[in-house]
Scaffold this motif. Structure first.
Motif, PDB file in Angstrom:
ATOM      1  N   PHE A 266      20.541 -11.810  17.952  1.00  0.00           N
ATOM      2  CA  PHE A 266      19.389 -10.922  18.135  1.00  0.00           C
ATOM      3  C   PHE A 266      18.393 -11.479  19.139  1.00  0.00           C
ATOM      4  O   PHE A 266      17.780 -10.723  19.904  1.00  0.00           O
ATOM      5  CB  PHE A 266      18.702 -10.654  16.782  1.00  0.00           C
ATOM      6  CG  PHE A 266      17.648 -11.647  16.394  1.00  0.00           C
ATOM      7  CD1 PHE A 266      16.305 -11.388  16.643  1.00  0.00           C
ATOM      8  CD2 PHE A 266      17.981 -12.851  15.785  1.00  0.00           C
ATOM      9  CE1 PHE A 266      15.325 -12.300  16.280  1.00  0.00           C
ATOM     10  CE2 PHE A 266      17.009 -13.763  15.424  1.00  0.00           C
ATOM     11  CZ  PHE A 266      15.667 -13.491  15.676  1.00  0.00           C
ATOM     12  N   LEU A 267      18.221 -12.809  19.186  1.00  0.00           N
ATOM     13  CA  LEU A 267      17.267 -13.393  20.115  1.00  0.00           C
ATOM     14  C   LEU A 267      17.789 -13.321  21.551  1.00  0.00           C
ATOM     15  O   LEU A 267      17.013 -13.081  22.491  1.00  0.00           O
ATOM     16  CB  LEU A 267      16.964 -14.840  19.735  1.00  0.00           C
ATOM     17  CG  LEU A 267      15.898 -15.544  20.583  1.00  0.00           C
ATOM     18  CD1 LEU A 267      14.559 -14.823  20.489  1.00  0.00           C
ATOM     19  CD2 LEU A 267      15.747 -17.001  20.162  1.00  0.00           C
ATOM     20  N   THR A 268      19.084 -13.486  21.738  1.00  0.00           N
ATOM     21  CA  THR A 268      19.677 -13.338  23.064  1.00  0.00           C
ATOM     22  C   THR A 268      19.511 -11.903  23.561  1.00  0.00           C
ATOM     23  O   THR A 268      19.212 -11.663  24.740  1.00  0.00           O
ATOM     24  CB  THR A 268      21.169 -13.718  23.030  1.00  0.00           C
ATOM     25  OG1 THR A 268      21.312 -15.010  22.433  1.00  0.00           O
ATOM     26  CG2 THR A 268      21.759 -13.754  24.427  1.00  0.00           C
ATOM     27  N   ILE A 269      19.682 -10.933  22.668  1.00  0.00           N
ATOM     28  CA  ILE A 269      19.444  -9.535  23.023  1.00  0.00           C
ATOM     29  C   ILE A 269      17.986  -9.327  23.420  1.00  0.00           C
ATOM     30  O   ILE A 269      17.684  -8.668  24.428  1.00  0.00           O
ATOM     31  CB  ILE A 269      19.817  -8.612  21.843  1.00  0.00           C
ATOM     32  CG1 ILE A 269      21.316  -8.657  21.580  1.00  0.00           C
ATOM     33  CG2 ILE A 269      19.359  -7.179  22.110  1.00  0.00           C
ATOM     34  CD1 ILE A 269      21.743  -7.937  20.313  1.00  0.00           C
ATOM     35  N   ILE A 407      28.198 -19.614  16.308  1.00  0.00           N
ATOM     36  CA  ILE A 407      26.796 -20.030  16.246  1.00  0.00           C
ATOM     37  C   ILE A 407      26.033 -19.118  15.292  1.00  0.00           C
ATOM     38  O   ILE A 407      26.128 -17.891  15.362  1.00  0.00           O
ATOM     39  CB  ILE A 407      26.143 -19.996  17.639  1.00  0.00           C
ATOM     40  CG1 ILE A 407      26.925 -20.888  18.613  1.00  0.00           C
ATOM     41  CG2 ILE A 407      24.685 -20.434  17.567  1.00  0.00           C
ATOM     42  CD1 ILE A 407      26.372 -20.892  20.033  1.00  0.00           C
ATOM     43  N   HIS A 408      25.262 -19.758  14.406  1.00  0.00           N
ATOM     44  CA  HIS A 408      24.369 -19.049  13.487  1.00  0.00           C
ATOM     45  C   HIS A 408      22.917 -19.456  13.781  1.00  0.00           C
ATOM     46  O   HIS A 408      22.648 -20.620  14.096  1.00  0.00           O
ATOM     47  CB  HIS A 408      24.675 -19.420  12.032  1.00  0.00           C
ATOM     48  CG  HIS A 408      25.954 -18.850  11.502  1.00  0.00           C
ATOM     49  ND1 HIS A 408      25.985 -17.824  10.589  1.00  0.00           N
ATOM     50  CD2 HIS A 408      27.248 -19.175  11.745  1.00  0.00           C
ATOM     51  CE1 HIS A 408      27.247 -17.539  10.290  1.00  0.00           C
ATOM     52  NE2 HIS A 408      28.035 -18.352  10.978  1.00  0.00           N
ATOM     53  N   GLY A 409      21.998 -18.526  13.618  1.00  0.00           N
ATOM     54  CA  GLY A 409      20.573 -18.843  13.617  1.00  0.00           C
ATOM     55  C   GLY A 409      19.965 -19.008  14.993  1.00  0.00           C
ATOM     56  O   GLY A 409      20.627 -19.334  15.974  1.00  0.00           O
ATOM     57  N   ARG A 410      18.648 -18.786  15.053  1.00  0.00           N
ATOM     58  CA  ARG A 410      17.926 -18.913  16.314  1.00  0.00           C
ATOM     59  C   ARG A 410      17.506 -20.354  16.536  1.00  0.00           C
ATOM     60  O   ARG A 410      17.140 -21.077  15.609  1.00  0.00           O
ATOM     61  CB  ARG A 410      16.705 -17.992  16.330  1.00  0.00           C
ATOM     62  CG  ARG A 410      15.651 -18.304  15.289  1.00  0.00           C
ATOM     63  CD  ARG A 410      14.515 -17.281  15.286  1.00  0.00           C
ATOM     64  NE  ARG A 410      13.746 -17.324  16.506  1.00  0.00           N
ATOM     65  CZ  ARG A 410      12.738 -16.498  16.781  1.00  0.00           C
ATOM     66  NH1 ARG A 410      12.393 -15.560  15.911  1.00  0.00           N
ATOM     67  NH2 ARG A 410      12.065 -16.592  17.902  1.00  0.00           N
ATOM     68  N   GLY A 411      17.562 -20.773  17.798  1.00  0.00           N
ATOM     69  CA  GLY A 411      17.152 -22.122  18.147  1.00  0.00           C
ATOM     70  C   GLY A 411      16.321 -22.105  19.416  1.00  0.00           C
ATOM     71  O   GLY A 411      15.622 -21.130  19.707  1.00  0.00           O
ATOM     72  N   SER A 412      16.419 -23.167  20.200  1.00  0.00           N
ATOM     73  CA  SER A 412      15.672 -23.241  21.447  1.00  0.00           C
ATOM     74  C   SER A 412      16.242 -22.242  22.445  1.00  0.00           C
ATOM     75  O   SER A 412      17.405 -21.837  22.352  1.00  0.00           O
ATOM     76  CB  SER A 412      15.755 -24.647  22.031  1.00  0.00           C
ATOM     77  OG  SER A 412      17.102 -24.958  22.339  1.00  0.00           O
ATOM     78  N   TYR A 413      15.426 -21.841  23.397  1.00  0.00           N
ATOM     79  CA  TYR A 413      15.931 -20.953  24.446  1.00  0.00           C
ATOM     80  C   TYR A 413      15.085 -21.103  25.693  1.00  0.00           C
ATOM     81  O   TYR A 413      13.923 -21.522  25.646  1.00  0.00           O
ATOM     82  CB  TYR A 413      15.942 -19.488  23.992  1.00  0.00           C
ATOM     83  CG  TYR A 413      14.576 -18.888  23.792  1.00  0.00           C
ATOM     84  CD1 TYR A 413      13.953 -18.164  24.803  1.00  0.00           C
ATOM     85  CD2 TYR A 413      13.899 -19.039  22.591  1.00  0.00           C
ATOM     86  CE1 TYR A 413      12.701 -17.615  24.631  1.00  0.00           C
ATOM     87  CE2 TYR A 413      12.647 -18.493  22.406  1.00  0.00           C
ATOM     88  CZ  TYR A 413      12.045 -17.778  23.420  1.00  0.00           C
ATOM     89  OH  TYR A 413      10.806 -17.243  23.229  1.00  0.00           O
ATOM     90  N   SER A 414      15.679 -20.737  26.809  1.00  0.00           N
ATOM     91  CA  SER A 414      14.983 -20.755  28.094  1.00  0.00           C
ATOM     92  C   SER A 414      15.579 -19.662  28.955  1.00  0.00           C
ATOM     93  O   SER A 414      16.801 -19.479  28.992  1.00  0.00           O
ATOM     94  CB  SER A 414      15.166 -22.120  28.780  1.00  0.00           C
ATOM     95  OG  SER A 414      14.572 -22.120  30.066  1.00  0.00           O
ATOM     96  N   TYR A 420      17.295 -13.320  33.926  1.00  0.00           N
ATOM     97  CA  TYR A 420      18.658 -13.294  34.452  1.00  0.00           C
ATOM     98  C   TYR A 420      19.446 -14.558  34.111  1.00  0.00           C
ATOM     99  O   TYR A 420      20.554 -14.477  33.587  1.00  0.00           O
ATOM    100  CB  TYR A 420      18.625 -13.072  35.963  1.00  0.00           C
ATOM    101  CG  TYR A 420      19.960 -12.734  36.567  1.00  0.00           C
ATOM    102  CD1 TYR A 420      20.682 -11.633  36.124  1.00  0.00           C
ATOM    103  CD2 TYR A 420      20.505 -13.499  37.593  1.00  0.00           C
ATOM    104  CE1 TYR A 420      21.911 -11.308  36.675  1.00  0.00           C
ATOM    105  CE2 TYR A 420      21.737 -13.182  38.152  1.00  0.00           C
ATOM    106  CZ  TYR A 420      22.435 -12.086  37.687  1.00  0.00           C
ATOM    107  OH  TYR A 420      23.649 -11.761  38.233  1.00  0.00           O
ATOM    108  N   ASN A 421      18.912 -15.728  34.403  1.00  0.00           N
ATOM    109  CA  ASN A 421      19.568 -16.992  34.070  1.00  0.00           C
ATOM    110  C   ASN A 421      18.981 -17.521  32.765  1.00  0.00           C
ATOM    111  O   ASN A 421      17.761 -17.602  32.627  1.00  0.00           O
ATOM    112  CB  ASN A 421      19.345 -18.028  35.177  1.00  0.00           C
ATOM    113  CG  ASN A 421      19.947 -17.598  36.493  1.00  0.00           C
ATOM    114  OD1 ASN A 421      21.149 -17.706  36.700  1.00  0.00           O
ATOM    115  ND2 ASN A 421      19.102 -17.099  37.394  1.00  0.00           N
ATOM    116  N   PHE A 422      19.861 -17.904  31.822  1.00  0.00           N
ATOM    117  CA  PHE A 422      19.318 -18.315  30.523  1.00  0.00           C
ATOM    118  C   PHE A 422      20.137 -19.415  29.877  1.00  0.00           C
ATOM    119  O   PHE A 422      21.267 -19.707  30.283  1.00  0.00           O
ATOM    120  CB  PHE A 422      19.199 -17.117  29.582  1.00  0.00           C
ATOM    121  CG  PHE A 422      20.492 -16.409  29.262  1.00  0.00           C
ATOM    122  CD1 PHE A 422      21.459 -17.002  28.453  1.00  0.00           C
ATOM    123  CD2 PHE A 422      20.731 -15.125  29.739  1.00  0.00           C
ATOM    124  CE1 PHE A 422      22.633 -16.338  28.135  1.00  0.00           C
ATOM    125  CE2 PHE A 422      21.909 -14.449  29.423  1.00  0.00           C
ATOM    126  CZ  PHE A 422      22.867 -15.061  28.619  1.00  0.00           C
TER     127      PHE A 422
END
Length: 509
Positions: A266-269, A407-414, A420-422
């Motif tokens: 969901f966080l990637t979406i 992978i389960h659960g939300r973690g760090s992100y950038s 576009y790049n993540f």
């Protein structure tokens, strides 16, 4: 149900205000004054917000808080320019003064604003609406909440190796009244909940520590989320997984197939689909807070956003969705529409003044303000990934993976300034070998570009794997505002994604 002129009454009404303010009379006066002063459009929101929160740590109560605020805001369109003013003093004289102030602000803005706004039409609506919940958390004794959290903490602490546990729950109630110069008069009563916990295990000999957060995310739901789920079992499992992370094998960097659980996906979406399809970002109206978008209006109906099985629905009616409403903050009825259809980017998030800029004759109802004192502006609806029409299980998706990670659960992100790049981390990572989950990994993050990533999606779980996670705190705007939004999705599989080992630069988990 039509509104009565003397306002709502009774405990079962959509809005239960502990005030004698005659909202309809105040609204009529404000809108008439705005029209007399030259506004081509005006609206007034008279809203009450309530918050209750409880937090604990191990066997101690950390905080108990509750509060509410009440006020109104008037928005006017004068000579194609917006003006807005607000006040916590809800009286007839103050409503008249604030309406005049909104007009004066619009006049001042017009000196610097080269753009002249035009609004699409919206039907006149008289209605009440109430979000779906079984038990109003604001009717639950605070001590019941405290005792539940302390009991949950004990379940986690009973796991050998667990050292710390934090738990909390927060509840929000919005009581919203909107009146527009189009003739709409709308009352809404919304409940949102965010119970959560975090369990930490420590290896004192090495100084390493690992955490596992709760399995659930915020939703538009009542206190039944506490009473109808086995939180004690989940806390125990989280403790066991936190301990397992201490001895998990560090991932070897490389290309892997990924199977992503909704609690992670969901966080990637949100970051790679939700934000870039905000039309104001694409038009460069929003840039300072989290950037613009790689999408532009000329790509509508042309850009291959993902594989042909990828369909994203923007939906302000989705059950449990945090952005689910009856009507938006300019009276447009909640609805659903495709953002991506069969892998092709096809549409945007719009409001009544954004819609004309892309040739639309109606709004999708994305206007929102986080307070009566905040300027309403475009905010993200629930945007969800459609599951497979066949009820594909998680096990079936895993079975066709030779070398992968779940992978389960939300973690760090950038993510970059154009979405576009993540790079995304998570909570727990499970190695997949020859169609079987073989054990836990750690130090995992994956890296991709938005269209490459969604183009690599070759498998979706069915309805039985579908969940509706969300976030209470989606920031946007200056001054900043917070929006609550959900992203429903099934378990999904992605092929040949670049995976990094995060241990060299610090643990990203």
């Amino acid at each position: 149900m039509p509104l009565e002129r003397n306002g709502p009454s009774g405990k079962d009404m959509a809005v239960n205000q502990s005030t004698s303010v005659n909202k309809l009379a105040l609204a009529d006066a404000a809108l008439a004054n705005a029209k007399r002063l030259g506004a081509s459009y005006a609206d007034i929101r008279i809203n009450r917000y309530r918050l209750q929160a409880v937090s604990t740590r191990e066997r101690q109560i950390q905080n108990v808080s509750s509060g509410q605020n009440f006020g109104f805001g008037v928005r006017v369109l004068y000579n194609g320019t917006w003006g807005f003013a607000a006040s916590p003093l809800v009286t007839s004289d103050e409503v008249q003064r604030v309406t005049r102030e909104a007009i004066e602000i619009a006049k001042a803005n017009a000196k610097f604003n080269k753009r002249r706004f035009v609004m699409v039409d919206a039907p006149k609506v008289e209605a009440t609406w109430k979000s779906s919940f079984k038990k109003d958390p604001f009717e639950v004794p605070t001590d019941d909440m405290v005792q539940f959290l302390l009991k949950l903490n004990e379940s986690a602490l009973a796991v050998r190796g667990v050292n710390f546990v934090n738990s909390s729950m927060a509840w929000v109630n919005e009581q919203k009244f909107l009146a527009t110069s189009d003739g709409s008069r709308i009352e809404q009563y919304l409940i949102r909940g965010n119970p959560s916990f975090s369990v930490t295990a420590v290896n004192r000999s090495t100084g390493d520590f690992q955490s596992r957060n709760s399995f659930r995310e915020a939703q538009s739901i009542g206190y039944e989320v506490i009473e109808e789920n086995d939180w004690m079992k989940e806390a125990e499992q989280a403790g066991e997984e936190a301990v397992m992370k201490l001895s998990a094998r560090s991932v070897e960097p490389g290309k892997y197939d990924l199977v992503l659980h909704p609690s992670h996906l969901f966080l990637t979406i949100h970051e790679s689909v939700g934000h870039p399809t905000e039309l104001d970002r694409a038009l460069l109206w929003e840039a300072n807070y989290a950037g613009t978008s790689f999408l532009t209006p000329d790509k509508t109906g042309k850009l291959q956003f993902g594989s042909k099985i990828v369909n994203f629905i923007a939906d302000r009616t989705e059950p449990l969705g945090l952005a689910t409403v009856g009507f938006d903050d300019e009276g447009v009825k909640a609805q659903e529409w495709h953002i991506v259809k069969d892998g092709v980017f096809v549409d945007w998030q719009t409001t009544r003044d954004l819609a004309p800029l892309i040739g639309k004759k109606t709004s999708y109802g994305c206007l929102h303000a986080d307070s009566w004192g905040s300027v309403p502006f475009p905010r993200m609806p629930n945007i969800s990934l459609e599951p497979s029409k066949n009820d594909v299980s998680t096990e079936e998706l895993v079975a066709d993976v030779k070398n992968g990670i779940m992978i389960h659960g939300r973690g760090s992100y950038s993510i970059d300034q154009q979405r576009y790049n993540f790079q995304f981390g998570g909570q727990t990572f499970w190695e997949i070998k020859n169609g079987k989950i073989t054990g836990m990994l750690r130090d995992v993050a994956y890296q991709s570009r938005t269209t490459d990533f969604w183009g690599a999606c070759d498998g979706l779980g069915g309805r039985s794997t579908y969940e509706v996670p969300g976030s209470f705190n989606d920031g946007k705007g200056q001054p900043g505002q917070s929006n609550a939004v959900s992203h429903g999705c099934p378990v999904a599989r992605f092929r040949n994604i670049n995976v990094l080992n995060t241990s060299a630069g610090g643990d990203a988990n």
